[in-house]
Motif scaffolding. Structure first.
Motif, mmCIF file in Angstrom:
data_model
loop_
_atom_site.group_PDB
_atom_site.id
_atom_site.type_symbol
_atom_site.label_atom_id
_atom_site.label_comp_id
_atom_site.label_asym_id
_atom_site.label_seq_id
_atom_site.Cartn_x
_atom_site.Cartn_y
_atom_site.Cartn_z
ATOM 1 N N ARG A 123 0.792 -1.158 0.105
ATOM 2 C CA ARG A 123 -0.069 0.028 0.015
ATOM 3 C C ARG A 123 0.941 1.181 -0.021
ATOM 4 N N ARG A 177 7.723 2.561 0.743
ATOM 5 C CA ARG A 177 8.351 1.284 1.286
ATOM 6 C C ARG A 177 8.496 0.196 0.283
ATOM 7 N N SER A 181 0.291 -8.156 7.825
ATOM 8 C CA SER A 181 -0.238 -8.517 9.237
ATOM 9 C C SER A 181 -1.738 -8.725 8.885
ATOM 10 N N ALA A 182 -2.493 -8.716 7.736
ATOM 11 C CA ALA A 182 -3.802 -8.954 7.644
ATOM 12 C C ALA A 182 -4.080 -10.475 7.625
ATOM 13 N N ILE A 213 -6.239 -9.793 2.383
ATOM 14 C CA ILE A 213 -5.640 -8.848 1.799
ATOM 15 C C ILE A 213 -6.556 -8.689 0.637
ATOM 16 N N VAL A 246 2.312 -15.511 6.287
ATOM 17 C CA VAL A 246 3.340 -15.167 7.362
ATOM 18 C C VAL A 246 2.488 -15.456 8.742
ATOM 19 N N MET A 274 6.688 -21.048 9.170
ATOM 20 C CA MET A 274 7.855 -20.162 9.113
ATOM 21 C C MET A 274 8.333 -19.974 10.535
#
Ligand code: NDP
Length: 284
Positions: A157, A161, A200-201, A211, A227, A253
């Motif tokens: 988004r 970044r 983090s969704a 997402i 994740v 993970m």
């Protein structure tokens, strides 16, 4: 003749704040017990201002190493002697290993992801689309690229970044990388083999969140990874599996980053099933 008993355990642990809800201690100590290791993992609540003293303490006490979680993953670097190559590229350390008199900064988040990925698909030559550009995404992007991924497309988004991460991967690794802006109901680019949610969704308690992708466009993707460790079965993975994709959860993970750390500290490659069962029980 029996070997002399020793009462000096190998010491490891974690420095973070908040620390109380971090289940890593249970996972790692279950593996220590399973492998009959005389080793301890001490979960420590460390405020930002106390990090330097904590690292000096671990050094003085001869700890074999420790994990660094939020908010210390970048700040810890100034107290270490050297960084492993991927940690240097990622710019963050989540695992410190004593090597003789030196403290070495490692990043096992990305390595844990890649070890988990290898149980289901080969990252070498793969075309990966990665959602997110935070700490987890940086580690996954760099480590997947170093594992030979053909391309890593970053979708985020926040454009600056996202662009910074794509630039980092293309400049510092052999993989192609580009940033793609996150348009509403994002459609998976043609030819995507592996899609990774590194946002983090979906993290507990927002378990219904997913997402913003066109879920039907996942059908052509070989493997969808998440994740999010809690809950392991996120809505994204359920939707992907319903469209015929292979799926890989964030618990894998988390288990593998702990397994890599334990291997670095003790030389023992632990049984992942023991570690996973401990976390699965904790997460219910
Ligand atoms: P950061 O805060 O560094 O980054 C969060 C990222 O998620 C940013 O890219 C942010 O986008 C994006 N984001 C957040 N919410 C949404 C949303 N609703 N839709 C789209 N993008 C969103 O966090 P981390 O990278 O450290 O952690 C991310 C997740 O990874 C956490 O849930 C954490 O639990 C998990 N994790 C799992 C690990 C494991 O071993 N399984 C290890 C480490 C982390 P933007 O930049 O646009 O704000």
């Amino acid at each position: 003749m029996t070997a002399p008993r020793t009462f000096l355990s190998t010491l490891t642990g974690s420095f973070a704040t908040p620390a109380a809800e971090n289940p890593t201690v249970a996972m790692v100590e279950a593996a220590y017990r399973h492998h009959g290791l005389d080793a301890r993992y001490i979960n420590c609540e460390i405020a930002p201002g106390a990090l330097g003293d904590a690292v000096r303490g671990a050094r003085a006490m001869g700890w074999a190493g420790f994990n660094c979680s939020l908010p210390h993953k970048t700040a810890v670097i100034e107290y270490l002697d050297v960084l492993a190559p991927s940690a240097e590229i990622i710019g963050a350390v989540n695992c410190v290993v004593r090597d003789g008199g030196r403290l070495v900064g490692e990043n096992t988040d990305g390595r844990g992801f890649v070890e988990s990925l290898r149980t289901a698909a080969d990252p070498a030559g793969a075309r990966i689309v990665l959602f997110g550009a935070g700490g987890a995404a940086r580690a996954i992007a760099v480590e997947s690229a170093l594992a030979g991924a053909a391309s890593v497309t970053v979708v985020n988004r926040d454009q600056s970044r996202g662009r910074a991460l794509a630039d980092l991967v293309s400049i510092r690794t052999g993989a192609r990388s580009e940033f793609v802006p996150w348009t509403p109901r994002f459609r998976m680019p043609a030819g995507t083999e592996i899609a990774v949610n590194a946002t983090s969704a979906g993290l507990f308690p927002a378990v219904g969140d997913v997402i913003d992708v066109d879920l039907d466009s996942l059908a052509s993707v070989h493997l969808v990874a998440d994740v999010i460790p809690n809950p392991p079965r996120t809505r994204l993975l359920t939707e992907a599996a319903a469209r015929g994709c292979l799926t890989l959860d964030g618990l894998g993970m988390l288990v593998n980053q702990g397994a890599v750390a334990m291997r670095l500290w003790t030389g023992v490659d632990p049984d992942r099933d023991v570690m996973r069962a401990t976390l699965a029980e904790i997460f219910g």
